[in-house]
Scaffold this active site. Structure first.
Site, mmCIF file in Angstrom:
data_model
loop_
_atom_site.group_PDB
_atom_site.id
_atom_site.type_symbol
_atom_site.label_atom_id
_atom_site.label_comp_id
_atom_site.label_asym_id
_atom_site.label_seq_id
_atom_site.Cartn_x
_atom_site.Cartn_y
_atom_site.Cartn_z
ATOM 1 N N TYR A 64 44.118 29.387 5.579
ATOM 2 C CA TYR A 64 44.458 27.970 5.708
ATOM 3 C C TYR A 64 45.895 27.801 5.229
ATOM 4 O O TYR A 64 46.187 27.889 4.048
ATOM 5 C CB TYR A 64 43.537 27.093 4.860
ATOM 6 N N PHE A 213 31.464 21.373 9.992
ATOM 7 C CA PHE A 213 31.527 20.390 11.079
ATOM 8 C C PHE A 213 30.326 19.432 11.055
ATOM 9 O O PHE A 213 29.548 19.368 12.010
ATOM 10 C CB PHE A 213 31.630 21.050 12.450
ATOM 11 N N PRO A 214 30.136 18.668 9.969
ATOM 12 C CA PRO A 214 28.978 17.764 9.907
ATOM 13 C C PRO A 214 28.985 16.690 10.975
ATOM 14 O O PRO A 214 27.942 16.104 11.263
ATOM 15 C CB PRO A 214 29.085 17.154 8.509
ATOM 16 N N LEU A 215 30.143 16.426 11.583
ATOM 17 C CA LEU A 215 30.206 15.463 12.694
ATOM 18 C C LEU A 215 30.752 16.118 13.967
ATOM 19 O O LEU A 215 31.215 15.434 14.865
ATOM 20 C CB LEU A 215 31.078 14.259 12.314
ATOM 21 N N PRO A 220 29.146 11.105 23.078
ATOM 22 C CA PRO A 220 29.327 9.674 22.803
ATOM 23 C C PRO A 220 28.009 8.963 22.509
ATOM 24 O O PRO A 220 27.941 8.113 21.619
ATOM 25 C CB PRO A 220 29.978 9.155 24.082
#
Length: 289
Positions: A64, A213-215, A220
């Site tokens: 990172y 990546f919880p979301l 849509p």
């Protein structure tokens, strides 16, 4: 620094006891985890606030930045609180344009461990995850050579515990035939539940599962359902998504990332949110749909 109060429920990673709400440091680097942040002082403030809130599990990687995030962690938190556990990853490097390149050769892994030790200011790494898959899903194939290289570094005393990232059940079993693991870090959330059986199998073994990546990967329509539940509960979609993960299984550890102190506090508030049965049913139906 002395030990502090660990926030909320805990789960063991080997002999390390960590709070189920951790912090992922990826967003402390520049855009796409490449280069320096626009506000380095702000990044330092987020890390210090995380520790002040009782978070004792910081997830990072030397790729990172590269190096940037680990250097900021060292600036903000070194000397580290005695119960603060920094978990890092190896298996990738960045090129001059910021592309993510595989780096799984034994000497590359040895160098990555050395670099993490140096940039974090540590003599031994608490947990090192071998990242072997793609961006959000495993890549089938043997991982015995790179994992054996990390197991050798563990035997040399440079690593306390080993973990895996972006792997499938077969790769986990292969790794366990070489050395014990304490955690698996894969992409998983309300909408992406391919690892349901894996989570349960790891829970039975007392192994932590750390979703990222919880979301991520929501359609849509799925996002609309999540947003509706969050609005009804008077909370944010991220907090609801994190609360759902905490209720999914006791071996799930969270590492949501943010570069904002305000968002950090919102994420931590998810530990106090218990989703009612009707909300759980509506959210569980997202993946089926």
């Amino acid at each position: 620094m002395t030990s502090g109060t660990v926030h909320g429920e805990t789960f063991p990673m080997g002999d390390l006891v960590v709070g189920r709400m951790g912090y992922g440091a990826m967003q402390l680097a520049g855009p796409h985890a490449f280069g320096p942040p626009a506000d380095r002082d702000g990044a330092v403030a987020v890390l210090r606030e995380a520790v002040d809130l009782g978070i004792n599990h910081i997830d990072t990687a030397d790729f990172y930045g590269p190096y940037v995030t680990n250097e900021i962690i060292k600036e903000a938190l070194h000397p580290y609180r005695s119960d603060l556990h920094v978990v890092t990853k190896v298996g990738s490097v960045r090129d001059a344009e910021g592309n993510w390149l595989k780096a799984l050769a034994p000497e590359q892994l040895r160098q990555a461990v050395r670099d993490n030790l140096d940039h974090l200011g540590l003599d031994v790494l608490d947990v090192v995850n071998l990242r072997v898959g793609g961006f959000d899903r495993p890549t089938p194939g043997s991982i015995s050579e790179p994992f054996a290289a990390l197991a050798q570094l563990q035997q040399e005393g440079l690593i306390k515990h080993l973990g895996l990232s972006t792997v499938n059940a077969e790769q986990i079993a292969e790794a366990q035939s070489i050395a014990p693991i304490v955690c698996v870090q894969n992409c998983y959330n309300i909408a992406n539940r391919e690892d349901d059986d894996l989570i349960d199998a790891l829970a039975a073994q007392g192994i932590a599962y750390v979703p990222y990546f919880p979301l991520g990967g929501f359609s849509p329509l799925q996002s609309d359902v999540l947003n509706g539940v969050a609005k009804r509960l008077g909370n944010t979609p991220m907090a609801v998504a994190l609360a759902w993960l905490l209720q999914r299984s006791p071996n799930i550890l969270l590492i949501p990332g943010t570069s904002s102190v305000a968002h950090l506090r919102q994420n931590v508030s998810a530990t106090a949110l218990t989703l009612p049965e009707d909300a759980l049913a509506e959210l569980n139906a997202i993946s089926a749909g």
